[in-house]
Write an enzyme that holds these catalytic residues in place. Structure first.
Site, PDB file in Angstrom:
ATOM      1  N   ASP A  59     -29.399 -25.063  24.480  1.00 13.86           N
ATOM      2  CA  ASP A  59     -28.578 -24.107  23.881  1.00 13.86           C
ATOM      3  C   ASP A  59     -29.613 -22.693  23.550  1.00 13.86           C
ATOM      4  OD1 ASP A  59     -26.634 -22.431  22.690  1.00 13.86           O
ATOM      5  OD2 ASP A  59     -25.998 -24.019  21.329  1.00 13.86           O
TER       6      ASP A  59
HETATM    7  C1  BGC Z   1     -24.014 -21.250  21.270  1.00 16.25           C
HETATM    8  C2  BGC Z   1     -23.239 -21.841  22.671  1.00 16.25           C
HETATM    9  C3  BGC Z   1     -23.141 -20.587  23.570  1.00 16.25           C
HETATM   10  C4  BGC Z   1     -24.529 -20.152  23.688  1.00 16.25           C
HETATM   11  C5  BGC Z   1     -24.473 -18.893  24.638  1.00 16.25           C
HETATM   12  C6  BGC Z   1     -25.255 -20.306  21.371  1.00 16.25           C
HETATM   13  O1  BGC Z   1     -25.465 -19.484  20.397  1.00 16.25           O
HETATM   14  O2  BGC Z   1     -23.953 -22.163  20.223  1.00 16.25           O
HETATM   15  O3  BGC Z   1     -22.128 -22.558  22.534  1.00 16.25           O
HETATM   16  O4  BGC Z   1     -22.649 -21.270  24.809  1.00 16.25           O
HETATM   17  O5  BGC Z   1     -24.874 -19.415  22.382  1.00 16.25           O
HETATM   18  O6  BGC Z   1     -23.756 -17.827  24.510  1.00 16.25           O
END
Ligand code: BGC
Length: 765
Positions: free
Chosen positions: A290
């Site tokens: 993530d």
């Molecule tokens: C979130 C994810 C997301 C990623 C990319 C993160 O802050 O937890 O769910 O896919 O950002 O945007």
């Protein structure tokens, strides 16, 4: 007799030949891929390999004349494996061109995006979507999302999010399918099928990324990014099944979660990423972290960026989202013997394989046909499907005196902060939506009643009364349209128009950004100033219908006791206003069922239907009992249970029958029940089947969903609904984490919600 038998033999032979052919074919494909990637990797420098493991944010990428910026330079230098949250076929084409024409090895980039519940045509937020209990619709929504996203250049989505969540304080409960592992698994499968279709190489399918692996939904106290801690047996039985279902359905990638698992952040957790995911489950796709999750392990207290990057690689992480840890530090770690060439090669191979599977090596511009977007994105047809699906996700929580449906004649007072606010319709994570084009409730209702009724409007209240809180809940271009008048002035205006009306529709609830990432709440009520508005509207004596917008279960005990009708519409996507009007006016009969329990108050959390019995359950379920498991000040009952949802009609259940009193490893039991639509409207009902394992080697939940069927019944119609149970349905992970079933007595419950069922029993021999 002879003919059918020979026909059967012929068919069996044909089937076995087809299977052998398919197996051979896929082995051939795998072999071809291996040869190709071996060849490519043979030419790659260490730096180029590390480049494939790097997923920077696309924020500052400028194409055309400005392509000399930092990211563009990195692409030319082979330091980028993919980009995310960049869109349009033209822009992606131009960026891909940099990789294809100016980098040494011309390796195409992956383009990812948070296509969470639709692309430009937004469907309901996932929590809402999960309340339709119709897997065809779930799959269809993901299919359309893939079609639109791929037409705009995207080949990889950070979805589905399959984190089980039992704490509605956690804002991201809105992004998942609620509290149940069985329902969650069905949805996970349907989403992956919808995104990936049957062939990832087609230009209208995209790769799924299952997130957030794992247990992100169990953040302590519902505070986002917080610590999680749970027993392995709970993981296996309750939290892991939806992830596994998504991988079993062939999801091509996974995203590691921010939280720790067993004291080790997921992104450095070798047990999770390698032993479980790859060895036990056989996952062969790639794992991306993530956002900055590797860097965050410095704050978790696992070491400096170099150390945590090495830990992540060794655990089984293949791609680093935004932290730059792999790119900047792995070479040094390799020199120091902290990571191996084999580990780097393996990660690089998995990223390249994803590109291969998507067909990007055959045609890097596969998703960059600029003409497709003109005819495939936000089409009238897609919007119509979104409208129909949205109406299936609404949950009718209360409907005294048949207040709903309302008549589309006379004068309707439409009041509330969500009545006339387009940008707050699509819901959290609507990255590609054009808010100006979404349908507000005011737009939808006015269109639906036409000249037959007058719709009067007043805002009535801001979302919240504190301007600082208002600023926190109106981000990402989703203005709450703060009204400077005093609460009393706004209520007075609302009451005045209510007085001129036949019925009041109160569009109240959360703003779209009151749920979602980093939007945890410690109180999950309807904000007090909105409650004051509802009280004032009720005091007019006119019938009040509360249309509740929310990204989480709310504590609405007072509203349940006082408002005659409550329709929960979550955040229903770009077509929200039309879909809500369809249901308010009775064109569509609501049939949604809750996928997450509504608690009476915050103190009951976590509250979920499939809990354990304890050694001191309430006798007959009656509250209060001294020295039994309950509270002094509130019963154990939910406000609205899992599986609950009313209809404009009524359904009666009778004659629950089992085809046999016992089950063996090779037999089946048919469970049947007669369901009658006994009310005045045609409508759909979700018939739910739950089981209870009465005695186990470990404690078992009081009830577990094991089947459901959504069925449409004309008024007056009776239908027999049948489920088949086999020994497989009785399996669970025992104390040794072995998937087993245990002989003994089972109870079967079939009904309209988790707390309203008929009961029968059988024995597993
Ligand atoms: C979130 C994810 C997301 C990623 C990319 C993160 O802050 O937890 O769910 O896919 O950002 O945007």
């Amino acid at each position: 007799m002879k003919k059918p038998i020979s026909l059967l033999i012929f068919l069996a032979l044909l089937l076995s030949q087809t299977i052998v052919f398919a197996q051979k074919n896929s082995t051939n494909e795998a072999q071809k891929m291996k040869v190709f990637i071996d060849g490519l990797m043979g030419k790659m420098t260490l730096e180029e390999k590390l480049g494939q493991l790097n997923l920077p944010a696309s924020g500052d990428i400028i194409t055309g004349a400005g392509s000399n910026n930092n990211i563009a330079q990195k692409i030319k230098d082979g330091q980028v494996g993919g980009l995310f949250n960049i869109k349009t076929a033209q822009k992606i084409h131009d960026v891909q061109k940099i990789a294809m024409e100016q980098s040494r090895l011309k390796i195409p980039l992956l383009f990812g995006m948070d296509v969470i519940h639709g692309y430009q045509t937004e469907f309901p937020i996932p929590l809402g979507m999960s309340c339709c209990w119709d897997m065809n619709l779930v799959e269809k929504s993901a299919r359309i999302a893939a079609q639109e996203a791929s037409a705009d250049g995207i080949c990889w989505t950070f979805s589905p999010m399959v984190d089980i969540a039992r704490d509605p304080r956690w804002g991201r409960i809105s992004e998942g399918s609620g509290e149940d592992p069985y329902l969650g698994s069905q949805i996970a499968r349907a989403m992956v099928k919808g995104y990936q279709g049957d062939d990832l190489k087609k230009n209208n399918t995209i790769m799924a990324c299952v997130k957030h692996f794992a247990l992100y939904g169990a953040a302590e106290a519902g505070r986002d990014y917080n610590t999680t801690d749970m027993s392995r047996i709970r993981m296996y039985n309750e939290y892991l099944p939806p992830y596994k279902a998504a991988f079993d359905a062939g999801a091509g990638s996974a995203m590691s979660s921010f939280n720790e698992v067993d004291g080790i952040p997921a992104s450095a957790n070798k047990w999770l990423m390698t032993d479980l995911l790859r060895k036990e489950w056989g996952f062969n796709g790639f794992v991306v972290t993530d956002y900055t999750a590797i860097l965050e392990m410095v704050d978790h207290g696992l070491g400096n960026l170099k150390e945590v990057s090495a830990l992540a690689l060794k655990a089984g992480i293949d791609m680093d989202m935004v932290a730059d840890g792999f790119l900047e530090t792995l070479k040094q770690s390799l020199d120091e013997g902290k990571v191996t060439q084999k580990e780097i090669d393996q990660a690089c191979r998995l990223v390249l394989e994803a590109k291969y599977k998507l067909g990007l090596f055959d045609d890097p511009y596969r998703y960059c046909d600029v003409n497709r977007a003109k005819t495939e994105v936000f089409t009238p047809k897609n919007r119509q499907v979104a409208r129909e699906i949205a109406a299936q996700t609404f949950v009718l929580l209360k409907n005294d005196n048949q207040t709903l449906p309302i008549r589309g004649t006379g004068t309707i007072a439409l009041i509330g902060p969500l009545a006339d606010n387009r940008e707050n319709m699509p819901g959290t994570w609507s990255v590609a939506a054009d808010f100006a084009k979404s349908v507000s409730l005011r737009d939808g209702l006015k269109k639906a009643v036409g000249a037959q009724a007058t719709v009067l409007y007043a805002k009535g209240a801001n979302f919240v009364s504190d301007p600082q809180l208002d600023a926190r809940i109106s981000v990402f271009g989703k203005s709450t349209q703060w009204d400077k008048r005093t609460p009393a002035e706004m209520i007075a205006e609302a009451v005045a128009i209510a007085g001129k009306s036949d019925v009041i529709v109160a569009a109240v609830g959360e703003s779209s950004e009151m749920s979602g990432e980093c939007s945890s709440r410690s109180e999950i009520n309807l904000p007090e100033n909105q409650k004051d508005l509802v009280k004032a509207l009720l005091a007019t004596g006119k019938p009040v219908v509360m249309v509740l917008f929310t990204g989480r279960p709310l504590t609405i005990s007072w509203e349940k006791a006082n408002v005659p009708a409550i329709l929960n519409v979550w955040f229903a996507g770009t077509e929200a206003g039309d879909a809500i009007a369809d249901v308010l006016l009775g064109k569509v009969n609501p049939s949604g069922k809750l996928s997450a329990t509504f608690p009476q108050n915050v103190g009951q959390i976590p509250l979920y239907y499939n809990h354990k019995n304890t050694g001191r359950p309430l006798a007959d379920g009656k509250w209060f009992q001294k020295f039994r498991s309950n509270y002094l000040d509130v019963s154990n009952d939910p406000l609205f249970p899992f599986g609950f949802g009313l209809s404009y009609t009524t359904f009666d259940y009778k004659n629950l029958k089992l085809s046999a009193p016992s089950l063996t490893a090779d037999s089946k039991i048919a469970v049947s029940v007669e369901v009658t639509n006994s009310g005045k409207y045609d409508g759909a009902e979700v018939v739910q089947l739950y089981l209870r394992d009465m005695v186990g080697s470990v404690t078992r939940p009081v009830k577990e969903l094991k089947g459901f069927q959504k069925t449409f019944l004309k008024k007056g119609e009776t239908r027999t609904i049948e489920f088949t149970l086999t020994e497989k349905d009785l399996r669970f992970y025992n104390g040794d984490l072995k998937l087993v079933s245990e002989p003994g007595d089972f109870k079967v419950f079939v009904g309209t919600s988790s707390d309203n069922t008929l009961e029968a029993g059988f024995t597993l021999k």
